[in-house]
Write an enzyme that holds these catalytic residues in place. Structure first.
Site, short mmCIF file in Angstrom:
data_model
loop_
_atom_site.label_atom_id
_atom_site.label_comp_id
_atom_site.label_asym_id
_atom_site.label_seq_id
_atom_site.Cartn_x
_atom_site.Cartn_y
_atom_site.Cartn_z
N ARG A 153 2.88 -14.53 46.51
CA ARG A 153 3.32 -13.67 47.67
C ARG A 153 3.47 -14.58 49.09
O ARG A 153 4.43 -14.34 49.50
CB ARG A 153 2.47 -12.29 47.99
CG ARG A 153 2.43 -11.34 46.87
CD ARG A 153 1.29 -10.27 47.20
NE ARG A 153 1.26 -9.35 46.04
CZ ARG A 153 0.74 -8.22 46.18
NH1 ARG A 153 0.08 -7.96 47.16
NH2 ARG A 153 0.55 -7.25 45.02
N ASP B 143 -7.64 0.65 56.71
CA ASP B 143 -6.63 1.08 57.48
C ASP B 143 -7.12 2.49 57.89
O ASP B 143 -6.78 3.12 58.99
CB ASP B 143 -5.30 1.43 56.67
CG ASP B 143 -5.21 1.85 55.23
OD1 ASP B 143 -6.39 2.20 54.81
OD2 ASP B 143 -4.26 1.94 54.48
#
Length: 349
Positions: free
Chosen positions: A98, A260
């Protein structure tokens, strides 16, 4: 051409493995939220996004969440990328599959503003990012404490930087720096600003732990970390008692939800702020193929992964084939920055 095709086939294999892991991670997060975060018998479902801008509900009991911010948030002042602290959260096993993709694409256009937060030393990452590669002492596990540990490190690094905006991203996000700058230029960092996209169509409900083994029902909006979110310095300062250092992990434990969600909880339940939803942020939890191709270059963040058991990527033609560029990030980057050297060498570009 043959070498590039071989690299593409290899990249596709790595991509499919990564997306399978991502799908497992998403299912695990959903199961965790159902079992530990939502203890009042209500079931929260991900927002199903369409081409139109979604209308959400409001935090702290408001019936409607405003998609467009109040006029008081708007500003005509100038802003540069140097005013923005961009944090990318990753883990060692995704450094190659990634992070190299991000380093080759959008990070190359915002290198001085971007910091990569990971859990294990990596000489290759260090060579490319220098002191912008932050090796935390956090666990590599995808657990609430490990994720909260990284978020706390990101938050404290931002506070120490003196920059005006804190923007968090995951390692499967493509960030358009120009679109981000345009968006944040519409706001003032001296106001309490929390920008992002909720993944639910209603406030999340949780039970906050209290002394003497008591609990309190809370509900709040949060911007999903998988799409990225931004917080102004003025708001970040107010978050310090609950978000700085070990306090973030302790706060996360109060509601037993991921990092989050904890950010939204601190802002709405502790500080008294509110999420300003923005449809220019995107995560793998939405159907990315619904984003019109003509509007892709206007989006702040994009992603890739698995959605409803299918490969979930943006629809975009060339210059690389899906085999060569399974995430479509390289092709998007060439549309945004056609002067990139490896874009110029692409066949038919």
């Amino acid at each position: 051409m043959g070498r590039r095709l071989i690299r593409g086939l290899s990249g596709a294999a790595v991509f499919l493995v990564s997306t399978a892991l991502l799908s497992m991670r998403h299912r695990g997060a959903q199961e965790t939220a159902r079992s530990s975060g939502l203890r009042e018998g209500t079931s929260e479902k991900p927002q199903q996004w369409s081409k139109e801008s979604p209308e959400g509900g409001g935090g702290r009991g408001q019936k409607d969440m405003q998609v467009h911010p109040p006029e008081g948030y708007r500003t005509e002042g100038s802003l540069s990328l140097g005013d923005i602290f961009i944090a990318v959260k990753t883990t060692k096993r995704f450094h190659q599959s990634r992070m190299e993709l991000l380093l080759d694409t959008w990070i190359s256009r915002a290198r001085d503003q971007t910091y990569v937060f990971t859990d294990e030393e990596d000489d290759a990452l260090k060579r490319r990012m220098g002191n912008h590669a932050i090796f935390t002492n956090c666990s590599a596990e995808h657990s609430h404490p490990a994720l909260s540990c990284k978020m706390a490190t990101e938050f404290d690094a931002f506070l120490a930087s003196g920059q005006s905006w804190f923007c968090h991203l995951d390692d499967d996000n493509y960030l358009n720096p120009r679109a981000l700058l345009k968006l944040l230029s519409s706001y003032s960092a001296t106001w309490d600003v929390y920008l992002g996209k909720p993944s639910l169509n209603r406030p999340i409900r949780a039970s906050e732990m209290l002394p003497n083994n008591q609990t309190k029902s809370v509900h709040f909006w949060f911007a999903t970390g998988g799409a990225g979110f931004c917080i102004s310095r003025n708001l970040a300062r107010k978050m310090v008692p609950w978000a700085s250092g070990k306090n973030f992990v302790s706060t996360s434990e109060l509601i037993r939800l991921p990092d989050d969600c904890t950010v939204g909880y601190i802002i709405e339940c502790k500080v008294g702020g509110q999420l300003l939803p923005n449809t220019l942020f995107h995560s793998h939890l939405e159907n990315l193929q619904l984003i019109p191709t003509s509007r892709l270059t206007q989006q702040v963040t994009l992603s890739y992964g698995v959605f409803e058991n299918k490969l979930n990527v943006i629809e975009l033609r060339g210059p690389f084939s899906p085999k060569e560029d399974p995430s479509r990030f390289r092709s998007l980057h060439c549309h945004l920055y056609p002067d990139t050297s490896w874009c110029l060498s692409a066949v038919g570009w």
